[in-house]
Motif scaffolding. Structure first.
Motif, short mmCIF file in Angstrom:
data_model
loop_
_atom_site.label_atom_id
_atom_site.label_comp_id
_atom_site.label_asym_id
_atom_site.label_seq_id
_atom_site.Cartn_x
_atom_site.Cartn_y
_atom_site.Cartn_z
N ASP A 1 24.89 -15.35 -19.37
CA ASP A 1 25.03 -15.83 -20.75
C ASP A 1 24.89 -14.69 -21.74
N PRO B 1 18.32 -23.05 -22.43
CA PRO B 1 18.32 -24.33 -23.13
C PRO B 1 16.94 -24.94 -23.34
N ASP C 1 20.16 -21.79 -30.54
CA ASP C 1 21.50 -22.26 -30.16
C ASP C 1 22.51 -21.12 -30.17
N GLU D 1 25.43 -20.95 -27.48
CA GLU D 1 26.49 -21.95 -27.71
C GLU D 1 27.28 -21.65 -28.97
N ARG D 2 26.62 -21.17 -30.00
CA ARG D 2 27.33 -20.83 -31.24
C ARG D 2 28.35 -19.72 -31.01
N THR E 1 29.59 -18.55 -27.84
CA THR E 1 30.51 -18.73 -26.72
C THR E 1 31.18 -20.09 -26.67
N GLY E 2 30.62 -21.07 -27.39
CA GLY E 2 31.20 -22.41 -27.37
C GLY E 2 30.71 -23.28 -26.23
N ARG E 3 29.74 -22.79 -25.45
CA ARG E 3 29.19 -23.60 -24.35
C ARG E 3 27.69 -23.38 -24.28
N PRO E 4 26.95 -24.37 -23.75
CA PRO E 4 25.49 -24.21 -23.67
C PRO E 4 25.08 -23.21 -22.60
#
Length: 286
Positions: A170, A194, A257, A260-261, A263-266
């Motif tokens: 990540d 997460p 976050d 996710e912000r 890359t667009g995924r959690p």
């Protein structure tokens, strides 16, 4: 950053660097993989690079538009070698720089904090990644991974403190975006997984996927410092033990976050990571 720009990745064989090189190469970017030995990584062109050997810097920087900066491992004062390199990179035409720092080190703080503070003054396009502790610490060559494999034990001075452990994949995904997005980020990102976990919960999770009785042994900061100093320089051992104390005091008990912000995924959870790497927690994984 356009597809024809050459991107330099320092620490290219390391935990985040190798993953970043692979992502950039797979995305069609021109990547130069820099390490102490010119080792091919993920199809990228290798170049010899050593923070403490300025003679290696010119070739590494030639024609480069963007850099991923991994500080020299184990150096409590990386600014000594990194700041002159940043100035040299700017004069060589580098426009964008992405620095790997730490969630507990703000701009202007100790260690990489001085490099963080200098980045915006040196480059028009920049980002600082401040990840929490890596999930890979429990499966690679980190002392935690060694003690899990050898003794099914984790030894820390974190007490019941909680950490937003993050998968290095990540971090690499965020780094790739920070280096290649059309618009520069021009900010720092605190990167976490997460949720937060204590080392007791890490031990329980590893026990659950391996079937081994795993325990966390909490020790005083002074005892951990002495333990680490058997393998590391005393100053660096003290720094690491002090970070454990900060965890015990709640400094890492947070979730953002940011992954996710960007890359667009959690981000990946430790439970999913542990299940995927369960064989790495045993002595047979050596």
């Amino acid at each position: 950053m356009d597809m024809h720009s050459t991107l330099l990745v320092t620490g290219a064989t390391g935990t985040t660097g190798a993953r970043l090189v692979r992502r950039l190469a797979e995305g069609g970017h021109r990547v130069r993989a820099a390490g102490r030995r010119a080792t091919p990584v993920g199809g990228a062109g290798p170049v010899a690079f050593d923070w403490f050997a300025p003679a290696t810097h010119e070739a590494a920087l030639s024609g480069v538009a963007g850099i991923y900066l991994v500080p020299p491992i184990g150096d409590p004062e990386p600014a000594t070698v990194m700041l002159p390199f940043l100035d040299r990179a700017r004069r060589a035409g580098v426009r964008r720089a992405v620095l790997l720092s730490s969630s507990l080190v703000p701009g202007g703080g100790p260690g990489t904090g001085a490099v963080h503070a200098a980045l915006a003054e040196t480059f028009p396009e920049w980002a600082v990644l401040r990840p929490s502790w890596f999930m890979q610490n429990f499966t690679g060559r980190h002392p935690h991974a060694e003690s899990l494999r050898d003794d099914a034990t984790l030894v820390t001075a974190t007490g019941h403190g909680r950490v937003g452990f993050i998968d290095a994949e990540d971090i690499a995904a965020v780094a790739a975006r920070a280096l290649t997005d059309a618009l520069p980020h021009n900010r720092d990102w605190v990167l976490t997984g997460p949720g937060t976990l204590s080392y007791d919960e890490i031990a329980a999770t590893v026990a659950g996927v391996t079937g081994r009785p795993v325990r966390h042994r909490a020790v005083p900061e002074a005892e951990l410092r002495e333990r680490l100093a058997r393998e590391l320089p005393a100053e660096f051992a003290a720094l690491l033990a002090g970070l454990d104390r900060m965890i015990a005091e709640g400094a890492e008990d947070r979730v953002t976050d940011a992954v996710e912000r960007v890359t667009g995924r959690p981000p990946r959870s430790f439970a999913a990571y542990a299940l995927a790497h369960r064989e790495a927690f045993t002595a047979a994984a050596r």
